[in-house]
Design an enzyme around this catalytic site. Structure first.
Site, PDB file in Angstrom:
ATOM      1  N   LYS A   1       0.826  -1.199   0.000  1.00  0.00           N
ATOM      2  CA  LYS A   1       0.000   0.000   0.000  1.00  0.00           C
ATOM      3  C   LYS A   1       0.871   1.264   0.000  1.00  0.00           C
ATOM      4  O   LYS A   1       0.629   2.197  -0.775  1.00  0.00           O
ATOM      5  CB  LYS A   1      -0.915  -0.012   1.213  1.00  0.00           C
ATOM      6  CG  LYS A   1      -1.899   1.133   1.296  1.00  0.00           C
ATOM      7  CD  LYS A   1      -2.702   1.083   2.589  1.00  0.00           C
ATOM      8  CE  LYS A   1      -3.438  -0.223   2.749  1.00  0.00           C
ATOM      9  NZ  LYS A   1      -4.287  -0.254   3.957  1.00  0.00           N
TER      10      LYS A   1
ATOM     11  N   LYS B   1       2.292  -4.087  11.062  1.00  0.00           N
ATOM     12  CA  LYS B   1       0.946  -4.205  11.626  1.00  0.00           C
ATOM     13  C   LYS B   1       1.054  -4.740  13.040  1.00  0.00           C
ATOM     14  O   LYS B   1       1.971  -5.502  13.366  1.00  0.00           O
ATOM     15  CB  LYS B   1       0.078  -5.156  10.799  1.00  0.00           C
ATOM     16  CG  LYS B   1      -1.403  -4.847  10.887  1.00  0.00           C
ATOM     17  CD  LYS B   1      -1.714  -3.570  10.120  1.00  0.00           C
ATOM     18  CE  LYS B   1      -3.196  -3.269  10.086  1.00  0.00           C
ATOM     19  NZ  LYS B   1      -3.486  -2.097   9.245  1.00  0.00           N
TER      20      LYS B   1
END
Length: 471
Positions: free
Chosen positions: A94, A106
């Site tokens: 992304k 994450k």
């Protein structure tokens, strides 16, 4: 691929399909695909009743091709290592797609936040931050968390204050996390950034006649019928912006059920209804659907899954009636479902592009924290004076006269929020046309998801070559 297939395998399957379309040196594809490091944590937290509970949590730094790594922290009982690895990989791709100079990461804490008091959530968040700091998994130049499912600006503020207490004298401590409250080092426009980015991407895609014609749709958002799954931060703002842009929100789904009105729902009234009652159900003028997932299969032009992963699967993909799937959530469409939708001619605007608004504005916040100056502070008055001189020249040349109110409106300089929104729009529009061109070049070999991955892989490969790691 059904929802029972591990999320990480689905991400890797799409990656392998994209990597096969381009030439990479031996080992480079694997280096880009695999996670650099994963930290699994179990720590004790005191409950309000005096009991001690052991909490499980994770942080994955997927890529160090650029630093810091960047990615949200979610609170959910569905959190596990496979999910965190997959989401971290998606963050890497992304960031590359929208040219944000971060590696992907994450984090997740395995809790149902509804089962904990605010005081307990604060203790959990601060202890998690302590654990990350003790292993150098957080820092302005190391790894910068952000909000995700189940977290928000409050939790990010707790993380920042904990990190600052642990790193006394750290000048750039505010930059250790983004998504903070504006008064605590945050940036205006961050809360609605992901939803606004979804809006920009959908609007741009719908504005291209060449792409809308095969779908049987007219250009523009006007009168497009939209279904939104998830009325959290992303879904609520996406629904608001799409409605303001002329679309009609005909159904909204949440975990407790869904509501449907073919003539359109009043988004603001529905959000207020859920705030007051705790449910979207029984909204005046709408029909209840007790099974939330049924809303995904209703007749519409655009479906926006903005909740969790694996919502559109091989089981329900054949019954999806939408002509455009706009992925507001991370990984809402499984790999097999993507293949089915591609075969049916459905346009899927992929998550790794479409929901990149959050990380884009997080980058602006991080840069603001490092520069120690608010965007717009230096140029706003200069812009205002320049615009006023231009307006004076127009009055002199044309003989027209503007009221003081009109002058104030026409000469207003750009503040922080205007600059953030402008930068976000430019980023989303530029990235869309980039991946669209890649998709057109590959033709039937790639949809927009594979094109976005190709774009990301190529950019990451260039970075590794520049670092001298691969030829």
């Amino acid at each position: 691929m059904s929802g029972s297939i591990p999320f990480l395998k689905q991400v890797n399957r799409a990656f392998d399909e994209a990597a096969a379309l381009i030439e990479l040196p031996n080992g480079l594809a694997r280096q880009i695909r695999e996670a650099n490091s994963v930290y699994q944590i179990s720590f004790p937290v005191a409950r309000d009743n005096g009991n001690i509970e052991v909490i499980d949590a994770w942080r994955c730094e997927h890529s160090h091709h650029r630093l810091p790594s960047k990615g949200g922290i979610r609170f959910s009982m569905l959190v596990n290592e496979d999910e965190i690895r997959a989401l971290a990989a998606l963050m890497t791709f992304k960031c590359a797609v929208v040219d944000v100079p971060f590696g992907g990461a994450k984090g997740g804490i395995k809790i149902d936040r509804r089962e904990y008091s605010d005081a307990e959530l604060e203790r959990i968040t601060r202890r998690y931050t302590y654990e990350l700091a003790s292993k150098s998994f957080i820092g302005p130049g190391i790894d910068v968390p952000a909000p995700d499912y189940g977290t928000g600006s409050r939790e990010m503020g707790w993380i920042m204050s904990t990190y600052r207490a642990l790193c006394t004298g750290e000048l750039n401590a505010e930059a250790c996390v983004t998504g903070k409250p504006v008064g605590g080092g945050g940036i205006r426009g961050r809360t609605e950034a992901t939803g606004r980015g979804v809006f920009f991407g959908v609007r741009e895609a719908c504005g291209i006649k060449e792409d809308m014609k095969p779908l049987g749709l007219s250009t523009g958002l006007a009168d497009k019928r939209v279904i939104v799954q998830g009325l959290g931060n992303v879904g609520s703002h996406t629904a608001r912006f799409l409605a303001q842009g002329g679309a009609s929100i005909v159904a909204v789904a949440e975990y407790e059920g869904a509501v449907h009105n073919p003539s359109g729902l009043d988004v603001e009234a529905l959000i207020e209804h859920r705030r007051e009652t705790g449910s979207v159900l029984d909204f005046p003028g709408a029909t209840n659907l007790s099974v939330s997932a049924e809303a995904l299969e209703l007749d519409c032009d655009i479906l926006v899954p903005a909740a969790l992963e694996n919502q559109i699967t091989a089981d329900n993909a054949p019954r999806i009636q939408a002509r455009i799937i706009a992925e507001g959530a991370n990984g809402p469409t499984t790999a097999d479902a993507s293949a089915i939708l591609r075969e049916r001619g459905v346009m899927v605007l992929p998550d790794m592009y479409l929901n990149a608004g959050g990380v884009t504005v997080s980058y602006f916040e991080w840069a603001k924290n490092l520069s120690h100056i608010r965007f717009g502070r230096m140029q706003k008055r200069a812009e205002q004076e320049s615009h006023r001189r231009l307006l004076d020249a127009v009055e002199k040349a044309s003989g027209a006269q503007f009221s003081d109110l009109e002058k104030d409106d026409l000469t207003q300089g750009s503040g922080e929020e205007q600059l953030v929104n402008s930068g976000l729009e430019e980023t989303m529009l530029g990235a869309y046309h980039e991946i669209r061109e890649i998709q057109k070049n590959f033709g039937d070999k790639a949809d927009l998801r594979i094109a976005a991955l190709v774009s990301a892989i190529q950019k990451i490969a260039v970075t590794y070559r520049q670092l001298g790691i691969f030829p």
